[in-house]
Structures are given as structure tokens and as C-alpha cells.
Scaffold this active site. Structure first.
Site, PDB file in Angstrom:
ATOM      1  N   TYR A   1       0.821  -1.213   0.000  1.00 54.25           N
ATOM      2  CA  TYR A   1       0.000   0.000   0.000  1.00 54.25           C
ATOM      3  C   TYR A   1       0.848   1.254   0.000  1.00 54.25           C
ATOM      4  O   TYR A   1       1.961   1.250   0.524  1.00 54.25           O
ATOM      5  CB  TYR A   1      -0.900   0.024   1.241  1.00 54.25           C
TER       6      TYR A   1
ATOM      7  N   SER B   1     -13.890  -3.774   0.347  1.00 51.75           N
ATOM      8  CA  SER B   1     -14.562  -3.093  -0.759  1.00 51.75           C
ATOM      9  C   SER B   1     -16.080  -3.238  -0.702  1.00 51.75           C
ATOM     10  O   SER B   1     -16.724  -3.572  -1.706  1.00 51.75           O
ATOM     11  CB  SER B   1     -14.028  -3.599  -2.111  1.00 51.75           C
TER      12      SER B   1
ATOM     13  N   LEU C   1     -18.197  -1.034  -0.740  1.00 53.16           N
ATOM     14  CA  LEU C   1     -18.801  -0.064  -1.657  1.00 53.16           C
ATOM     15  C   LEU C   1     -18.318  -0.276  -3.093  1.00 53.16           C
ATOM     16  O   LEU C   1     -18.519   0.582  -3.951  1.00 53.16           O
ATOM     17  CB  LEU C   1     -18.481   1.367  -1.207  1.00 53.16           C
TER      18      LEU C   1
ATOM     19  N   GLY D   1     -16.239   2.307  -4.430  1.00 51.92           N
ATOM     20  CA  GLY D   1     -16.936   3.582  -4.359  1.00 51.92           C
ATOM     21  C   GLY D   1     -18.119   3.689  -5.294  1.00 51.92           C
ATOM     22  O   GLY D   1     -18.939   4.608  -5.175  1.00 51.92           O
TER      23      GLY D   1
ATOM     24  N   LEU E   1     -20.779   2.007  -5.413  1.00 54.52           N
ATOM     25  CA  LEU E   1     -22.062   1.857  -4.729  1.00 54.52           C
ATOM     26  C   LEU E   1     -22.395   3.041  -3.838  1.00 54.52           C
ATOM     27  O   LEU E   1     -23.462   3.082  -3.225  1.00 54.52           O
ATOM     28  CB  LEU E   1     -22.053   0.572  -3.887  1.00 54.52           C
TER      29      LEU E   1
ATOM     30  N   GLY F   1     -22.855   6.047  -4.933  1.00 59.96           N
ATOM     31  CA  GLY F   1     -23.686   6.976  -5.697  1.00 59.96           C
ATOM     32  C   GLY F   1     -22.920   8.131  -6.302  1.00 59.96           C
ATOM     33  O   GLY F   1     -23.471   8.895  -7.098  1.00 59.96           O
ATOM     34  N   LYS F   2     -21.627   8.279  -5.965  1.00 59.82           N
ATOM     35  CA  LYS F   2     -20.896   9.452  -6.443  1.00 59.82           C
ATOM     36  C   LYS F   2     -20.556   9.386  -7.926  1.00 59.82           C
ATOM     37  O   LYS F   2     -20.200  10.406  -8.521  1.00 59.82           O
ATOM     38  CB  LYS F   2     -19.620   9.661  -5.627  1.00 59.82           C
TER      39      LYS F   2
END
Length: 382
Positions: free
Chosen positions: A81, A266, A268, A271, A273, A275-276
Site C-alpha cells: 500500500y 470493498s 462499496l 466507491g 455503490l 452513488g458518487k
């Protein structure tokens, strides 16, 4: 039919934020992780953006908020990372955590999980001699020693193999293809190497990541043959409204029968999921816009269609898309802890606050099940 009409009717109105039922000072729940003696919060703080999308100072701020305000005790990092991984930034995430641990001055109330790289010919900068990565004894020892130096600690509570040494289809790449098999480090040799670190006190417990039912069973089998070898207690796999059939079709039973806890990452789906990415223009700083091609499996047309359907469900039940996706994941009985990540404090708070929402009503879960029946594997690339 009435349910679908209700969902469609609500699809165009902006979903208001659901009222949080958390009382002041209410802590996150904690539970034992698999067969280990680790007691972890139901929410785990993911860290893979620190050092690339987030500065060291921002990472420390997130840790302070998650641990001191919300009562989390569990965080997850990896030697490679931040991601997308590259030579210039590799290890910066660990350095952020190390700075926080030094400032905090208390190590024993933190459950620190990390991961060593699996097999990769492409990642040539992680090992000192410029070779790719494997899960040999030399790789495991070098990886852990490097992580400990960057983290500024003497031990890692949970060390996970980030992805298998052997061939497996990864990250939505499709079904297993026996013709892709390659020579791999035997399971028993991996456990023997990990045992040395456990015996030295540098690692407390071990787990796997991006694994299959076969891999989990083989690791457990080797432990049962020789109880002196460490036993895996966890599996960290992608799990969300968009990525669930791989786990639910085999790993749910496997983990239940072997008492291996799922650390869902994960939730989302990168990301998407949240909505962005809906509408004509997503935020310029959003991860999938910053790094073209990264997690492009979520750009598949079916995945996008599924996201729209889940957004309609969220609107119908008065929650945001992120709240729906996270609360669903938090509430699955086979999830030991859900790993959330954020690039802003607002995102961090929304993600953790979703844990304290009232349980999703039966009608909402029925609507989720209906979408899933129509979009079972929308992120699969083949």
C-alpha cells in the site's frame, strides 16, 4: 409488482440521510475473530489510500477519529500500500500508521492487520533484489521485517497472504482455467515459514485474502495434520452488493464449517455503490477517475445497471446508496468485520455511522434480493 413500482416512483428524488440511532458514546460492537484470541470491532479501518490520495496527516486524523470517537480497535494495511501500487509510494501507508502509533503511545489496544504480497512478476520493487514477489519463506520474512520497521512496532496481530501464490482467477477475472496452473509454493511450506514468525513473536495470528474454498480447506488441512503449524483464522475477500456470489456459493459454508472469519473488503465496490459516480459528472478526485483502468471491472455495463437499481432501492427506503450498501454488509451474519476506507472525514463518518442505522426492513431486503436475482455477477469480466 407493487414493490417495483414503489421503487421506480422514488428513484428520481434525492435520498435523505437516514436518522442515526447511535446514542452518544455507544461503542462499535466487537467479536472474536475465528479461532483466534483477537477481539475485533465490527468495523475495520482500511488504509490503502494513505500516501497517495491522502497525506500522512490526513491518515492520522482518520485514525484518531475512528479509534477515539467511534471506538474502533481494528485497522488493516499491506506492505504494497497505497494502491494503485508503485515504487515511489510503496510503504507510505505503513509509515502513516507508524507515525500514529508513535503519537498514540499505546500499542496493546490496537488490532493491527497487514498483508504480504502473493505471487507477482510485475511488482518488482517490493523485494530488495528487484525480483517479483512470491510466498516463499524468504519473501515472507523479508516482507514482515520491512512492515515492522515502517510500522514502528514489534509485532503484527494478523498477518495475511494478500493473494495466493498459486494460480487463481482474481479481481473479477472470470472462471478458473486449469490450463493456467503454475508451480506454486506448497501450502505446508507457507505455514512452516509463518510458524517461524509466530514462534518469534513477530506475528500473532495468520489469515488469507482473495482465497477460494479449496485454499481455505488446504490451509486448514495442513494445520490438522500438524497442530504445531499456525491455523488461519480469517479470510479477507471482496464482498458487496456487486460481488457476493463467489463467496456465498462456496466460501460461506467453508468458513462456517472451519470457523474462519470473513473480513469483507470493498463493501462499496471501489466507491461505485456510494452513488458518487451516478449522473453526468463524477467528482474529479474520485478514485476511478484519478486512476484510469483501476478497478475497471466496475465499469462494466451490467455493473452500472445494477448500481442504478440499488440506488432506486435506497431511495425507496430513505437511505443513501452508501448507507444501503454498508448496512447490508454490516448485517450479514457471516461477516466478522467490514473494512471501510475513506479519503475525507465526511466519507469516514458516513461509512461508520451507517453501522448504527436501524436494521434494514424486510421489504428493503426483499428489494435487494430482487435486484441480485437479475444482476448476479455484474462485475465479472468474463
Amino acid at each position: 409488482m407493487l414493490l417495483l413500482l414503489a421503487v421506480s416512483a422514488c428513484a428520481l428524488r434525492a435520498p435523505p440521510r437516514h436518522a442515526i440511532s447511535m446514542s452518544a458514546g455507544t461503542p462499535i460492537r466487537r467479536r472474536q475473530l475465528g479461532t483466534s484470541d483477537l477481539v475485533v470491532s465490527d468495523v475495520c479501518l482500511g488504509t490503502m489510500t494513505w500516501g497517495k490520495q491522502n497525506t500522512l496527516e490526513e491518515g492520522v486524523q482518520q485514525l484518531d477519529c475512528a479509534f477515539d470517537e467511534y471506538g474502533l480497535n481494528f485497522l488493516d494495511t499491506a506492505e504494497m500500500y497505497p494502491v494503485p501500487t508503485e515504487a515511489e509510494t510503496q510503504g507510505k501507508t505503513d509509515e502513516t500508521i507508524g507515525a500514529w502509533l508513535k503519537k498514540r503511545g499505546r500499542r496493546d489496544d490496537v488490532v493491527l492487520a497487514s498483508k504480504i504480497c502473493g505471487a507477482s512478476e510485475r511488482i518488482t520493487w517490493v523485494r530488495g533484489d528487484g525480483r517479483g514477489t512470491r510466498v516463499t519463506e524468504a519473501d515472507i520474512v523479508e516482507g514482515v521485517e520491512g512492515s515492522l520497521r515502517r510500522l514502528g512496532t514489534d509485532y503484527i496481530d494478523l498477518l495475511q497472504i494478500h493473494w495466493p501464490d498459486r494460480y487463481v482467477p482474481l479481481f473479477g477475472s472470470g472462471t478458473y482455467d486449469a490450463s493456467q496452473e503454475r508451480e506454486a509454493v506448497p501450502f505446508v511450506e507457507q505455514l512452516q515459514a509463518l510458524k517461524k514468525l509466530v514462534d518469534q513473536g513477530k506475528v500473532r495470528h495468520i489469515g488469507v485474502s482473495n482465497e477460494t474454498p479449496y485454499g481455505v480447506c488446504r490451509f486448514i488441512q495442513e494445520h490438522e495434520r500438524d497442530a504445531s503449524l499456525p491455523r488461519i483464522c480469517s479470510i479477507q475477500n471482496s464482498y458487496s452488493l456487486l460481488v457476493r456470489s463467489d463467496f456465498e456459493s462456496g466460501l460461506t459454508e467453508t468458513c462456517a464449517q472451519t470457523d474462519v472469519g470473513l473480513l469483507a473488503y470493498s463493501p462499496l465496490a471501489g466507491g461505485i455503490l456510494s452513488g458518487k459516480y451516478s449522473g453526468s459528472k463524477a467528482p474529479a478526485g474520485a478514485r476511478l477517475n484519478l486512476f484510469p483502468g483501476f478497478m475497471d471491472r466496475y465499469s462494466q455495463s451490467l455493473a452500472k445497471e445494477a448500481v442504478v437499481e440499488y440506488e432506486r432501492v435506497a431511495a425507496a427506503y430513505d437511505v443513501t446508496p452508501a448507507q444501503l450498501a454498508l448496512k447490508w454488509c454490516y448485517s450479514r451474519p457471516h461477516v466478522a468485520s467490514t473494512i471501510i476506507g475513506a479519503t475525507s472525514m465526511d466519507q469516514l463518518r458516513e461509512n461508520i455511522d451507517a453501522f448504527f442505522l436501524d436494521d434494514l426492513p424486510e421489504g428493503c431486503l426483499d428489494a435487494v434480493a430482487d435486484v441480485y436475482s437479475r444482476y448476479r455477477d455484474p462485475s465479472k469480466t468474463s
